[in-house]
Design an enzyme around this catalytic site. Structure first.
Site, PDB file in Angstrom:
ATOM      1  N   CYS A  69     -48.380  15.303 -83.163  1.00 14.49           N
ATOM      2  CA  CYS A  69     -49.812  15.574 -82.914  1.00 14.49           C
ATOM      3  C   CYS A  69     -50.000  16.792 -82.037  1.00 14.49           C
ATOM      4  O   CYS A  69     -49.405  16.911 -80.978  1.00 14.49           O
ATOM      5  CB  CYS A  69     -50.447  14.411 -82.178  1.00 14.49           C
ATOM      6  SG  CYS A  69     -50.549  12.937 -83.126  1.00 14.49           S
ATOM      7  N   CYS A 128     -53.951  21.422 -76.468  1.00 15.26           N
ATOM      8  CA  CYS A 128     -53.612  21.490 -77.894  1.00 15.26           C
ATOM      9  C   CYS A 128     -52.973  22.828 -78.241  1.00 15.26           C
ATOM     10  O   CYS A 128     -53.473  23.889 -77.875  1.00 15.26           O
ATOM     11  CB  CYS A 128     -54.872  21.278 -78.735  1.00 15.26           C
ATOM     12  SG  CYS A 128     -54.574  21.443 -80.508  1.00 15.26           S
ATOM     13  N   GLU A 150     -50.356  24.755 -91.539  1.00 10.65           N
ATOM     14  CA  GLU A 150     -49.328  23.724 -91.666  1.00 10.65           C
ATOM     15  C   GLU A 150     -49.920  22.404 -92.159  1.00 10.65           C
ATOM     16  O   GLU A 150     -51.063  22.070 -91.864  1.00 10.65           O
ATOM     17  CB  GLU A 150     -48.621  23.530 -90.318  1.00 10.65           C
ATOM     18  CG  GLU A 150     -47.777  24.751 -89.976  1.00 10.65           C
ATOM     19  CD  GLU A 150     -46.980  24.606 -88.690  1.00 10.65           C
ATOM     20  OE1 GLU A 150     -45.852  25.102 -88.663  1.00 10.65           O
ATOM     21  OE2 GLU A 150     -47.467  23.996 -87.723  1.00 10.65           O
ATOM     22  N   CYS A 163     -58.082  27.432 -84.501  1.00 10.88           N
ATOM     23  CA  CYS A 163     -59.200  26.589 -84.090  1.00 10.88           C
ATOM     24  C   CYS A 163     -59.966  27.306 -82.984  1.00 10.88           C
ATOM     25  O   CYS A 163     -59.369  28.008 -82.174  1.00 10.88           O
ATOM     26  CB  CYS A 163     -58.700  25.239 -83.572  1.00 10.88           C
ATOM     27  SG  CYS A 163     -60.046  24.061 -83.273  1.00 10.88           S
ATOM     28  N   CYS A 197     -59.281  23.418 -76.869  1.00 14.51           N
ATOM     29  CA  CYS A 197     -58.893  22.252 -76.063  1.00 14.51           C
ATOM     30  C   CYS A 197     -57.629  22.601 -75.277  1.00 14.51           C
ATOM     31  O   CYS A 197     -56.678  23.163 -75.831  1.00 14.51           O
ATOM     32  CB  CYS A 197     -58.660  21.037 -76.959  1.00 14.51           C
ATOM     33  SG  CYS A 197     -60.166  20.542 -77.838  1.00 14.51           S
ATOM     34  N   CYS A 205     -51.342  14.798 -93.332  1.00 10.99           N
ATOM     35  CA  CYS A 205     -52.195  15.385 -92.299  1.00 10.99           C
ATOM     36  C   CYS A 205     -52.464  16.835 -92.694  1.00 10.99           C
ATOM     37  O   CYS A 205     -51.530  17.643 -92.765  1.00 10.99           O
ATOM     38  CB  CYS A 205     -51.447  15.276 -90.964  1.00 10.99           C
ATOM     39  SG  CYS A 205     -52.292  16.013 -89.584  1.00 10.99           S
TER      40      CYS A 205
HETATM   41  N1  SAH Z   1     -60.239  19.219 -84.195  1.00  8.49           N
HETATM   42  C1  SAH Z   1     -60.063  17.883 -84.675  1.00  8.49           C
HETATM   43  C2  SAH Z   1     -58.868  17.790 -85.574  1.00  8.49           C
HETATM   44  C3  SAH Z   1     -57.532  18.032 -84.903  1.00  8.49           C
HETATM   45  S1  SAH Z   1     -56.806  16.494 -84.840  1.00  8.49           S
HETATM   46  C4  SAH Z   1     -60.010  16.934 -83.505  1.00  8.49           C
HETATM   47  O1  SAH Z   1     -60.054  17.401 -82.376  1.00  8.49           O
HETATM   48  O2  SAH Z   1     -60.011  15.729 -83.706  1.00  8.49           O
HETATM   49  C5  SAH Z   1     -55.511  16.616 -83.845  1.00  8.49           C
HETATM   50  C6  SAH Z   1     -55.385  15.399 -82.957  1.00  8.49           C
HETATM   51  O3  SAH Z   1     -54.237  15.599 -82.134  1.00  8.49           O
HETATM   52  C7  SAH Z   1     -56.579  15.280 -82.013  1.00  8.49           C
HETATM   53  O4  SAH Z   1     -56.853  13.955 -81.664  1.00  8.49           O
HETATM   54  C8  SAH Z   1     -56.052  16.045 -80.839  1.00  8.49           C
HETATM   55  O5  SAH Z   1     -56.799  15.759 -79.702  1.00  8.49           O
HETATM   56  C9  SAH Z   1     -54.617  15.580 -80.792  1.00  8.49           C
HETATM   57  N2  SAH Z   1     -53.765  16.496 -80.031  1.00  8.49           N
HETATM   58  C10 SAH Z   1     -53.926  17.833 -79.888  1.00  8.49           C
HETATM   59  N3  SAH Z   1     -52.956  18.335 -79.104  1.00  8.49           N
HETATM   60  C11 SAH Z   1     -52.165  17.317 -78.747  1.00  8.49           C
HETATM   61  C12 SAH Z   1     -50.982  17.222 -77.960  1.00  8.49           C
HETATM   62  N4  SAH Z   1     -50.432  18.291 -77.404  1.00  8.49           N
HETATM   63  N5  SAH Z   1     -50.423  16.002 -77.825  1.00  8.49           N
HETATM   64  C13 SAH Z   1     -50.969  14.922 -78.427  1.00  8.49           C
HETATM   65  N6  SAH Z   1     -52.078  14.949 -79.183  1.00  8.49           N
HETATM   66  C14 SAH Z   1     -52.677  16.133 -79.336  1.00  8.49           C
END
Ligand code: SAH
Length: 346
Positions: free
Chosen positions: A326, A106, A79, A99, A103, A92
């Site tokens: 996000c 996420c 996406e 991934c 985390c 974005c």
């Molecule tokens: N792997 C990289 C790129 C992904 S960026 C990284 O971790 O930075 C995606 C961003 O969205 C990251 O800052 C991640 O922590 C944030 N993110 C992921 N899941 C989220 C959620 N459920 N709510 C808000 N932010 C989230």
């Protein structure tokens, strides 16, 4: 590409001609490259391929955010999201199918990991949106910024990501400035050091916690590269690029990392690093137990950081009605079992 043309016995300037056709004009067929001889076009058709990303679903949010699903090989999808604002259009993009970092907050992590994207699949997302917007000129804001904040951990696909970012910045392609491209990482420290040597685009760190104990549960790569080593790598980035700052992303999760004491710890942790802080209200997704911090807790957290002199923004969720906010990018990962097969080390 220059090596490719030299090998064909062609002059080096063919490279700039073809790059301009592809990226600036948006041509994806050698026959349309009319300043190349017919014979050369035929040879190119025989030896090269111009493969355009296949867009299979478009969703447009009521706030103007656009999300596109691109089909790759074998049922995998990624996406890409465009966030239009008054002064800018931020694209974005994804760097991997799924991934591997797992985390806990996420949505992409739930998909598992399949593979790295190729350079063409990364730059292809920018190419597709750029020329799609050109054809709808005036209706949507053009791309002014690119963030590697879609699916995947860009530092685990570093070589391809850097090549694609170099194309984005090249005047023959999109000519974006290095400050308008941001790589975001969960903190793969050895790869972060290599990135610092290879590129000078902007950096964002997904920090999300101020103690190893909490960060280990939110961002498990922290067990391998704890906060102390991550902050040291951030300092090396700043030393290499004086005058720059790092954006720290901090997802606000109720009762987990959003207490005033965490804000005070954050102030200490970031001391000495020119920083901007982005507070991201947690975006829920099906199956998660986390809930978003209250607006009051987020504001109190922000005030503590601001009082300590840090520029702190609370990110406004965009595209919530189309699951484009996000951490909500899901894509479609065909074989989800490969998480354990990637080497996260370096
Ligand atoms: N792997 C990289 C790129 C992904 S960026 C990284 O971790 O930075 C995606 C961003 O969205 C990251 O800052 C991640 O922590 C944030 N993110 C992921 N899941 C989220 C959620 N459920 N709510 C808000 N932010 C989230």
């Amino acid at each position: 590409m220059q090596a490719f043309f030299t090998q064909m016995g062609e002059k080096a300037f063919r490279t700039s001609q073809v790059l301009k056709w592809i990226y600036q004009v948006g041509v994806h067929n050698f026959d349309e490259m009319t300043n190349l001889s017919k014979a050369l076009r035929t040879r190119l058709k025989e030896s090269a391929e111009l493969k355009v990303p296949e867009m299979v679903r478009e969703q447009i949010s009521k706030d103007g955010t656009c999300k596109w699903l691109f089909q790759l090989d074998g049922g995998n999808c990624i996406e890409t999201v465009l966030i239009p604002e008054k002064e800018r259009g931020t694209l974005c993009i994804s760097s991997q199918v799924g991934c591997a970092l797992d985390c806990s907050f996420c949505c992409t992590a739930q998909q598992g990991f399949n593979r790295n994207l190729t350079v063409s699949e990364i730059i292809g997302q920018v190419w597709w949106v750029y020329h799609h917007l050109n054809s709808e000129r005036g209706k949507i804001r053009p791309i002014t910024n690119v963030v590697l904040m879609g699916m995947g951990e860009p530092l685990l696909n570093l070589n391809n990501v850097v090549s694609a970012m170099n194309l984005m910045m090249d005047d023959l392609c999109f000519g974006l400035s290095k400050r308008r491209i941001t790589l975001s990482t969960a903190g793969v420290v050895p790869a972060l050091d290599r990135f610092t040597e290879m590129s000078d685009v902007s950096l964002a760190i997904s920090l999300h916690a101020t103690t190893d104990e909490i960060r280990d549960t939110l961002v498990p790569i922290n067990k391998k590269y704890p906060l102390e080593s991550l902050m040291a790598a951030c300092k090396r980035y700043i030393t290499k690029l004086p005058g720059r700052s790092i954006t720290f992303e901090y997802v606000m999760i109720n009762g987990v990392n959003d207490l005033p004491e965490h804000a005070r710890q954050l102030v200490k942790l970031l001391r000495g690093i020119p920083s901007k802080i982005n507070l991201i209200p947690f975006n829920p997704f099906p199956g998660t137990d986390y809930i978003c911090s209250t607006p009051e807790a987020i504001e109190q957290f922000r005030q503590i950081l601001m009082a300590a002199g840090f520029i702190t923004m609370t990110r406004k969720p965009r595209g919530e009605d189309i699951d484009a906010a996000c951490g909500q990018l899901a894509g479609q990962v065909k074989d989800r079992t490969k998480r354990n097969t990637v080497t996260i080390a370096s």
